[in-house]
Design an enzyme around this catalytic site. Structure first.
Site, PDB file in Angstrom:
ATOM      1  N   HIS A   1      87.533 -74.460 -28.312  1.00 26.48           N
ATOM      2  CA  HIS A   1      88.583 -74.831 -27.350  1.00 26.48           C
ATOM      3  C   HIS A   1      88.065 -74.663 -25.929  1.00 26.48           C
ATOM      4  O   HIS A   1      87.450 -73.648 -25.607  1.00 26.48           O
ATOM      5  CB  HIS A   1      89.830 -73.954 -27.553  1.00 26.48           C
ATOM      6  CG  HIS A   1      90.660 -74.367 -28.725  1.00 26.48           C
ATOM      7  ND1 HIS A   1      91.927 -73.898 -28.953  1.00 26.48           N
ATOM      8  CD2 HIS A   1      90.391 -75.226 -29.745  1.00 26.48           C
ATOM      9  CE1 HIS A   1      92.423 -74.442 -30.053  1.00 26.48           C
ATOM     10  NE2 HIS A   1      91.494 -75.251 -30.560  1.00 26.48           N
TER      11      HIS A   1
ATOM     12  N   TYR B   1     100.596 -70.846 -24.563  1.00 31.16           N
ATOM     13  CA  TYR B   1     101.233 -69.572 -24.227  1.00 31.16           C
ATOM     14  C   TYR B   1     102.454 -69.916 -23.384  1.00 31.16           C
ATOM     15  O   TYR B   1     102.332 -70.537 -22.335  1.00 31.16           O
ATOM     16  CB  TYR B   1     100.312 -68.695 -23.386  1.00 31.16           C
ATOM     17  CG  TYR B   1      99.175 -68.033 -24.114  1.00 31.16           C
ATOM     18  CD1 TYR B   1      98.004 -68.727 -24.422  1.00 31.16           C
ATOM     19  CD2 TYR B   1      99.240 -66.695 -24.501  1.00 31.16           C
ATOM     20  CE1 TYR B   1      96.949 -68.118 -25.075  1.00 31.16           C
ATOM     21  CE2 TYR B   1      98.183 -66.071 -25.156  1.00 31.16           C
ATOM     22  CZ  TYR B   1      97.051 -66.790 -25.431  1.00 31.16           C
ATOM     23  OH  TYR B   1      95.996 -66.169 -26.082  1.00 31.16           O
TER      24      TYR B   1
ATOM     25  N   PRO C   1      98.155 -58.045 -28.148  1.00 25.64           N
ATOM     26  CA  PRO C   1      97.359 -59.209 -28.561  1.00 25.64           C
ATOM     27  C   PRO C   1      97.405 -60.394 -27.593  1.00 25.64           C
ATOM     28  O   PRO C   1      96.687 -61.354 -27.765  1.00 25.64           O
ATOM     29  CB  PRO C   1      97.960 -59.594 -29.911  1.00 25.64           C
ATOM     30  CG  PRO C   1      99.314 -59.017 -29.912  1.00 25.64           C
ATOM     31  CD  PRO C   1      99.263 -57.793 -29.084  1.00 25.64           C
TER      32      PRO C   1
ATOM     33  N   LYS D   1      92.118 -59.991 -27.203  1.00 28.44           N
ATOM     34  CA  LYS D   1      90.974 -59.121 -26.901  1.00 28.44           C
ATOM     35  C   LYS D   1      90.638 -58.090 -27.970  1.00 28.44           C
ATOM     36  O   LYS D   1      89.553 -57.516 -27.935  1.00 28.44           O
ATOM     37  CB  LYS D   1      91.243 -58.380 -25.580  1.00 28.44           C
ATOM     38  CG  LYS D   1      91.257 -59.280 -24.379  1.00 28.44           C
ATOM     39  CD  LYS D   1      89.903 -59.910 -24.153  1.00 28.44           C
ATOM     40  CE  LYS D   1      89.980 -61.100 -23.213  1.00 28.44           C
ATOM     41  NZ  LYS D   1      89.005 -62.138 -23.554  1.00 28.44           N
TER      42      LYS D   1
ATOM     43  N   TYR E   1      89.576 -64.499 -20.024  1.00 29.12           N
ATOM     44  CA  TYR E   1      90.013 -64.914 -21.362  1.00 29.12           C
ATOM     45  C   TYR E   1      88.811 -65.309 -22.224  1.00 29.12           C
ATOM     46  O   TYR E   1      88.718 -64.921 -23.395  1.00 29.12           O
ATOM     47  CB  TYR E   1      90.994 -66.091 -21.257  1.00 29.12           C
ATOM     48  CG  TYR E   1      91.712 -66.408 -22.555  1.00 29.12           C
ATOM     49  CD1 TYR E   1      91.078 -67.145 -23.556  1.00 29.12           C
ATOM     50  CD2 TYR E   1      93.007 -65.965 -22.794  1.00 29.12           C
ATOM     51  CE1 TYR E   1      91.712 -67.420 -24.759  1.00 29.12           C
ATOM     52  CE2 TYR E   1      93.654 -66.240 -23.992  1.00 29.12           C
ATOM     53  CZ  TYR E   1      92.993 -66.968 -24.970  1.00 29.12           C
ATOM     54  OH  TYR E   1      93.630 -67.243 -26.165  1.00 29.12           O
TER      55      TYR E   1
HETATM   56  P1  FAS Z   1      90.456 -52.236 -38.099  1.00 25.97           P
HETATM   57  O1  FAS Z   1      91.755 -51.492 -38.027  1.00 25.97           O
HETATM   58  O2  FAS Z   1      90.456 -53.700 -38.296  1.00 25.97           O
HETATM   59  O3  FAS Z   1      89.564 -51.642 -39.295  1.00 25.97           O
HETATM   60  C1  FAS Z   1      89.512 -50.237 -39.542  1.00 25.97           C
HETATM   61  C2  FAS Z   1      89.154 -50.056 -41.001  1.00 25.97           C
HETATM   62  O4  FAS Z   1      89.057 -48.653 -41.264  1.00 25.97           O
HETATM   63  C3  FAS Z   1      90.214 -50.614 -41.943  1.00 25.97           C
HETATM   64  O5  FAS Z   1      89.619 -51.380 -42.955  1.00 25.97           O
HETATM   65  C4  FAS Z   1      90.882 -49.364 -42.510  1.00 25.97           C
HETATM   66  O6  FAS Z   1      91.341 -49.550 -43.833  1.00 25.97           O
HETATM   67  C5  FAS Z   1      89.728 -48.364 -42.463  1.00 25.97           C
HETATM   68  N1  FAS Z   1      90.163 -46.962 -42.425  1.00 25.97           N
HETATM   69  C6  FAS Z   1      91.233 -46.448 -41.788  1.00 25.97           C
HETATM   70  N2  FAS Z   1      91.306 -45.117 -42.004  1.00 25.97           N
HETATM   71  C7  FAS Z   1      90.226 -44.782 -42.790  1.00 25.97           C
HETATM   72  C8  FAS Z   1      89.745 -43.577 -43.350  1.00 25.97           C
HETATM   73  N3  FAS Z   1      90.379 -42.421 -43.171  1.00 25.97           N
HETATM   74  N4  FAS Z   1      88.618 -43.618 -44.093  1.00 25.97           N
HETATM   75  C9  FAS Z   1      87.955 -44.777 -44.294  1.00 25.97           C
HETATM   76  N5  FAS Z   1      88.370 -45.969 -43.798  1.00 25.97           N
HETATM   77  C10 FAS Z   1      89.494 -45.956 -43.051  1.00 25.97           C
HETATM   78  N6  FAS Z   1      93.741 -58.727 -32.104  1.00 25.97           N
HETATM   79  C11 FAS Z   1      93.646 -59.912 -31.491  1.00 25.97           C
HETATM   80  O7  FAS Z   1      92.713 -60.122 -30.708  1.00 25.97           O
HETATM   81  N7  FAS Z   1      94.586 -60.891 -31.724  1.00 25.97           N
HETATM   82  C12 FAS Z   1      95.628 -60.713 -32.613  1.00 25.97           C
HETATM   83  O8  FAS Z   1      96.453 -61.596 -32.806  1.00 25.97           O
HETATM   84  C13 FAS Z   1      95.739 -59.483 -33.291  1.00 25.97           C
HETATM   85  N8  FAS Z   1      96.753 -59.280 -34.198  1.00 25.97           N
HETATM   86  C14 FAS Z   1      96.843 -58.066 -34.829  1.00 25.97           C
HETATM   87  C15 FAS Z   1      97.843 -57.817 -35.786  1.00 25.97           C
HETATM   88  C16 FAS Z   1      97.953 -56.565 -36.407  1.00 25.97           C
HETATM   89  C17 FAS Z   1      99.054 -56.318 -37.433  1.00 25.97           C
HETATM   90  C18 FAS Z   1      97.040 -55.539 -36.085  1.00 25.97           C
HETATM   91  C19 FAS Z   1      97.154 -54.163 -36.720  1.00 25.97           C
HETATM   92  C20 FAS Z   1      96.029 -55.777 -35.160  1.00 25.97           C
HETATM   93  C21 FAS Z   1      95.913 -57.041 -34.533  1.00 25.97           C
HETATM   94  N9  FAS Z   1      94.880 -57.316 -33.619  1.00 25.97           N
HETATM   95  C22 FAS Z   1      94.770 -58.509 -32.994  1.00 25.97           C
HETATM   96  C23 FAS Z   1      93.884 -56.330 -33.319  1.00 25.97           C
HETATM   97  C24 FAS Z   1      92.866 -56.349 -34.430  1.00 25.97           C
HETATM   98  O9  FAS Z   1      92.336 -57.623 -34.596  1.00 25.97           O
HETATM   99  C25 FAS Z   1      91.836 -55.286 -34.109  1.00 25.97           C
HETATM  100  O10 FAS Z   1      91.409 -55.375 -32.768  1.00 25.97           O
HETATM  101  C26 FAS Z   1      90.631 -55.338 -35.025  1.00 25.97           C
HETATM  102  O11 FAS Z   1      91.079 -55.276 -36.351  1.00 25.97           O
HETATM  103  C27 FAS Z   1      89.736 -54.155 -34.675  1.00 25.97           C
HETATM  104  O12 FAS Z   1      88.816 -54.001 -35.690  1.00 25.97           O
HETATM  105  P2  FAS Z   1      88.359 -52.536 -36.151  1.00 25.97           P
HETATM  106  O13 FAS Z   1      88.052 -51.728 -34.964  1.00 25.97           O
HETATM  107  O14 FAS Z   1      87.329 -52.766 -37.194  1.00 25.97           O
HETATM  108  O15 FAS Z   1      89.661 -51.849 -36.787  1.00 25.97           O
HETATM  109  C1  PHB Z   2      95.998 -65.847 -33.052  1.00 26.64           C
HETATM  110  O1  PHB Z   2      95.630 -67.023 -33.284  1.00 26.64           O
HETATM  111  O2  PHB Z   2      96.314 -65.050 -33.958  1.00 26.64           O
HETATM  112  C2  PHB Z   2      96.050 -65.365 -31.632  1.00 26.64           C
HETATM  113  C3  PHB Z   2      95.548 -66.162 -30.622  1.00 26.64           C
HETATM  114  C4  PHB Z   2      95.605 -65.712 -29.305  1.00 26.64           C
HETATM  115  C5  PHB Z   2      96.168 -64.485 -29.029  1.00 26.64           C
HETATM  116  C6  PHB Z   2      96.656 -63.674 -30.056  1.00 26.64           C
HETATM  117  C7  PHB Z   2      96.599 -64.120 -31.359  1.00 26.64           C
HETATM  118  O3  PHB Z   2      96.236 -64.047 -27.737  1.00 26.64           O
END
Ligand code: FAS
Ligand code: PHB
Length: 391
Positions: free
Chosen positions: A75, A201, A292, A296, A386
């Site tokens: 994009h 957005y 979100p 980032k 961004y």
């Molecule tokens: P993660 O949380 O992805 O991974 C951590 C891992 O550690 C998991 O697999 C977990 O099971 C494991 N873990 C936890 N406790 C443990 C323990 N005690 N022992 C061993 N393992 C353990 N970011 C965006 O940019 N855009 C979005 O739209 C967006 N939507 C999101 C929606 C939700 C519901 C959530 C929760 C986050 C969202 N995020 C979004 C942010 C997300 O993408 C995070 O930034 C990303 O998963 C970060 O990755 P990790 O740091 O690997 O953490």
């Molecule tokens: C998504 O596609 O999930 C998405 C894209 C942009 C954002 C957050 C989530 O800022």
């Protein structure tokens, strides 16, 4: 208790942990990933959708770019919509940078596949994970897997275990910085072709809405809801009606389709004052969380891992400079990401009706959006942040 040893023990098999282990493998450094959920669970998580240009470059450099090249959607910018008008901000025309739509779920699947083909050691469904001797040169991780108690000794432990993991709480006397938001995101996946070429957005007087996507066949859309909202209150028809109201502009149609997933995600801004304690390092959501809105979270995790992998590789080559600098460099970058995510969130979300300055805030937001979309300099700043600050 059985004992094993590795160079770097990685806690968590999310994008940060899996990518760090893969980066270390590329540098000839041995690691073990310890994950408390199942492989099926981590593959099934639906989260982020946007990769910054430098994230795509780093994943490609590490041999993880095939899926992105084949299925990623490049994009050139985003649409900002307010007051019934849609304005395109063209990052590529402004600063020559782009972003790529490629879901976090696909990034994790690519990493799991690469690790499996390489024979990496990833322990799934580990329980009772605990960290020990972190301030010695032989830190230990204890866990139970398959009914067996194991103690893993390493040179370093990296906490990539997300916001609710065990690593950050293993740092004594830790200071943290955080703020909440009075709203959350209701997100859906729908089996319908996106109704837009690039992300929309939208600030509407009823609240924020966004049209994103996962592929030419799958749309990803979000609605601002109160932070105590329950998904049970949102049948599919109500979701589509609200999206139509908030996103609709004359001459444009939002196509609807079967909703295959819906969930509500609360919002917070959070930063740990430390990303290091002795031989423990934090990376990704274990160290920081952003709302979100700025896309980032995943990209900040990739940035941490890129910096940390460089430092660890240098360490094993005899130079500790970049490892010593990790915490300050990663935190410095993270606060730039935090302020942008907060700015995007406050720009595009409606203050709750019980906020007595809500109407003032809304008109001030409209003024800011009108300024941004009318100023090349403001749009260049938005584009730079961004599409991602260089690593
Ligand atoms: P993660 O949380 O992805 O991974 C951590 C891992 O550690 C998991 O697999 C977990 O099971 C494991 N873990 C936890 N406790 C443990 C323990 N005690 N022992 C061993 N393992 C353990 N970011 C965006 O940019 N855009 C979005 O739209 C967006 N939507 C999101 C929606 C939700 C519901 C959530 C929760 C986050 C969202 N995020 C979004 C942010 C997300 O993408 C995070 O930034 C990303 O998963 C970060 O990755 P990790 O740091 O690997 O953490
Ligand atoms: C998504 O596609 O999930 C998405 C894209 C942009 C954002 C957050 C989530 O800022």
């Amino acid at each position: 208790m059985s004992t094993t040893r590795t160079q770097v023990a990685v806690i968590g098999a999310g994008p940060a942990g899996l990518l760090l282990s893969w980066s270390l493998r590329a540098a000839g450094i041995d690691s073990v990933v310890i994950e408390n959920r199942s492989l099926e669970h981590i593959l099934g998580r639906i989260r982020a959708g946007i990769l910054e240009q430098c994230s795509v470059e780093e994943l490609t450099r590490l041999g993880l770019g095939d899926g992105i090249a084949e299925h990623g959607l490049t994009h050139h910018g985003i649409h900002l919509q307010f007051d019934g008008q849609r304005h395109h901000v063209d990052f590529h025309a402004l600063i020559g940078r782009t972003v790529t739509v490629y879901g976090q779920q696909a990034v994790v699947a690519d990493l799991v596949r690469a690790h499996r083909e390489a024979g990496s050691e990833i322990v799934f469904e580990a329980s009772d994970v605990s960290l020990h001797e972190l301030t010695t040169d032989a830190p230990r991780v204890r866990y139970v897997a398959g009914g067996a108690e194991t103690e893993l000794t390493a040179d370093f432990v990296v906490g990539a275990d997300g916001f609710h993991g065990v690593s950050r709480p293993s740092i004594p006397g830790l200071t943290t910085y955080q703020r909440g938001y009075p709203y959350a995101w209701l997100g859906i996946l729908a089996d319908v072709a996106p109704s837009t070429d690039e992300l929309i957005y939208c600030l509407h007087e009823r609240g924020f809405a966004m049209h994103s996507m996962r592929s030419p066949e799958v749309s990803r859309l979000y609605l601002q809801v109160p932070n105590d909202e329950r998904i049970e209150n949102w049948p599919d028809a109500r979701i589509w009606d609200e999206l139509q109201t908030r996103l609709g502009v004359p001459g444009w149609t939002l196509h609807e389709g079967p909703i295959t997933d819906k969930s509500i995600t609360p919002m917070r801004s959070f930063v740990s004052a430390r990303l290091r304690h002795g031989r423990l390092f934090l990376a990704g959501d274990a160290g920081h969380i952003v709302p979100p809105t700025g896309a980032k979270g995943l990209n900040a995790a990739i940035a941490d891992v890129t910096l940390l992998a460089r430092g660890l590789a240098d360490h094993y080559a005899g130079d500790d400079g970049r490892l010593e600098a990790y915490e300050s460099e990663a935190l410095g970058r993270q606060w730039k990401v935090q302020q942008f995510s907060q700015w995007m969130t406050e720009l595009l979300h409606r203050a709750p009706a019980d906020d007595d300055s809500a109407e003032f805030q809304y008109r001030s937001q409209l003024g800011r959006l009108a300024y941004v979309t009318g100023s090349r300099h403001a749009m260049e700043s938005l584009a730079e942040q961004y599409s991602g600050l260089p690593l």
